[in-house]
Motif scaffolding. Structure first.
Motif, short mmCIF file in Angstrom:
data_model
loop_
_atom_site.label_atom_id
_atom_site.label_comp_id
_atom_site.label_asym_id
_atom_site.label_seq_id
_atom_site.Cartn_x
_atom_site.Cartn_y
_atom_site.Cartn_z
N ILE A 160 -5.09 -58.07 -13.48
CA ILE A 160 -5.74 -58.90 -12.38
C ILE A 160 -7.12 -58.48 -12.10
N GLN A 161 -7.28 -57.30 -12.46
CA GLN A 161 -8.77 -56.58 -11.96
C GLN A 161 -10.06 -56.94 -13.07
N VAL A 197 7.79 -60.39 -8.59
CA VAL A 197 7.84 -61.29 -7.50
C VAL A 197 6.33 -60.93 -6.71
N GLU A 198 6.37 -59.87 -6.44
CA GLU A 198 4.94 -59.50 -5.70
C GLU A 198 3.66 -60.11 -6.14
N HIS A 199 3.76 -60.07 -7.39
CA HIS A 199 2.37 -60.61 -8.18
C HIS A 199 2.51 -61.91 -8.76
N GLU A 200 3.54 -62.69 -8.44
CA GLU A 200 3.90 -64.07 -9.20
C GLU A 200 2.65 -64.99 -9.19
N ASN A 224 -11.97 -64.51 -16.18
CA ASN A 224 -10.59 -65.19 -15.81
C ASN A 224 -10.11 -66.21 -16.30
N ASN A 225 -10.43 -66.36 -17.68
CA ASN A 225 -9.80 -67.49 -18.33
C ASN A 225 -8.79 -67.07 -19.48
N TYR A 226 -7.56 -66.68 -18.44
CA TYR A 226 -6.44 -66.15 -19.19
C TYR A 226 -5.22 -66.47 -18.87
N GLU A 227 -4.06 -66.50 -19.58
CA GLU A 227 -2.85 -66.69 -19.11
C GLU A 227 -2.26 -65.39 -19.03
N PHE A 228 -1.13 -65.23 -18.31
CA PHE A 228 -0.44 -63.88 -18.15
C PHE A 228 0.88 -64.19 -18.10
N ILE A 229 1.64 -63.70 -19.16
CA ILE A 229 3.11 -63.74 -19.04
C ILE A 229 3.73 -62.56 -19.16
N TYR A 236 -0.23 -64.37 -9.66
CA TYR A 236 -1.39 -64.10 -10.70
C TYR A 236 -0.62 -64.40 -11.99
N LEU A 237 0.49 -64.79 -12.12
CA LEU A 237 1.37 -64.73 -13.40
C LEU A 237 1.48 -66.54 -13.76
N THR A 238 1.03 -66.71 -15.10
CA THR A 238 1.41 -67.87 -15.71
C THR A 238 2.84 -68.26 -15.84
N TYR A 239 3.62 -67.28 -16.21
CA TYR A 239 5.09 -67.24 -16.28
C TYR A 239 5.73 -66.03 -16.51
N SER A 240 6.90 -66.20 -15.77
CA SER A 240 7.56 -64.71 -15.91
C SER A 240 9.04 -65.00 -16.05
N ILE A 241 9.78 -64.13 -16.58
CA ILE A 241 11.40 -64.21 -16.51
C ILE A 241 11.83 -62.95 -16.64
#
Length: 264
Positions: free
Chosen positions: A26-27, A51-54, A31-36, A56-61
């Motif tokens: 995230i630093q 959860v705290e960084h959701e 900025n043209n990125y996905e973050f999974i 910034y996330l494109t997808y998480s599980i």
């Protein structure tokens, strides 16, 4: 339009490593990125970090999985970006403008674009530079490309439903690279950019893991690359002396039997 990069992070019970990786992503000035993030149902507080960084996330599980390569396959199938890079928990980009520096090379349209690595140990660090490496079959017999330093075209990796062999414990990323380059003739481009910090004290770099790595690679080479392996076997031994320590193993015995047939 600048290429979109998909960063896939695999985590299991490595809360601090996950946090380090998230901060590194995230630093980034690019900025043209996905973050999974694919988490294996961690119990150490990793879920709270996600959860705290959701935002910034494109997808998480976070759910149980069958190991790192199962998790990498899950992330791969979700990815929409032009190029994928696997920055697993504990891995970090070398600088805050790493993605900015690599982005011009992604416009080359090469299948795999790889940079250099900052190898970090407990009391040392050094840059592994790939500029003079010839990435051919003989190279993969003795080494691999770093998944933390390689940007893989989405169309290449997602043309296979499960690009990472989930039966392997350590070497599935190596198998993907050798199959892509040798079997599928994927195009390569080296970029003179240090991509990531690689923990040289990690699991796969430990002496206890070396025998697993060697045996897994040998099994793949014997099964899928017999002819090429026969022709490179002697030179391989001169480069990788450690192979002599496992000459009594079943894969080696099987190979020598095959080799004798070729020599008749």
């Amino acid at each position: 339009m600048r290429p979109q990069i998909c960063i896939i992070t695999i985590n299991y019970n490595n809360k601090q490593g996950l946090l380090d990786t998230i901060k590194s992503v995230i630093q980034q000035s690019y900025n043209n990125y996905e973050f999974i993030i694919i988490d294996g149902n961690s119990t150490d507080g990793s879920k709270d970090v996600i959860v705290e960084h959701e935002a910034y996330l494109t997808y998480s599980i976070s759910e149980p999985d069958n190991g790192i390569y199962h998790a990498m396959n899950k992330g791969t199938r979700i990815a929409k970006g032009d190029y994928l890079i696997y920055l697993n928990s504990g891995d970090t980009f070398f600088e805050k403008d790493t993605l900015e520096k690599i982005s011009p090379f992604l416009s080359s349209n090469a299948d795999i674009i790889f940079g250099n690595m900052n190898c970090v140990g407990k009391d040392y660090s050094w840059i592994k530079d790939y500029k003079n490496e010839v990435i051919d079959f003989n190279y993969f017999v003795r080494d691999t490309l770093p998944h933390q330093g390689a940007f893989i075209k989405n169309s290449l990796i997602n043309s296979n439903q499960c690009p990472y062999d989930e039966t392997l414990k350590i070497c599935s990323d190596w198998k993907f690279f050798i199959d892509a380059v040798i079997k599928r003739k994927a195009s390569l481009l080296h970029a003179p950019v240090v991509i990531a910090n690689y923990n040289f004290d990690g699991f796969s770099s430990q002496p206890s893991s070396r025998s697993i790595i060697v045996l897994e690679r040998l099994n793949v080479l014997l099964r899928d690359y017999t002819d090429l392996f026969v022709s490179s076997f002697d030179s391989m031994l001169s480069i990788e002396r450690e192979y002599s320590n496992i000459m009594r193993s079943r894969p080696i015995k099987a190979f020598l039997k095959i080799r004798r047939k070729f020599e008749r």
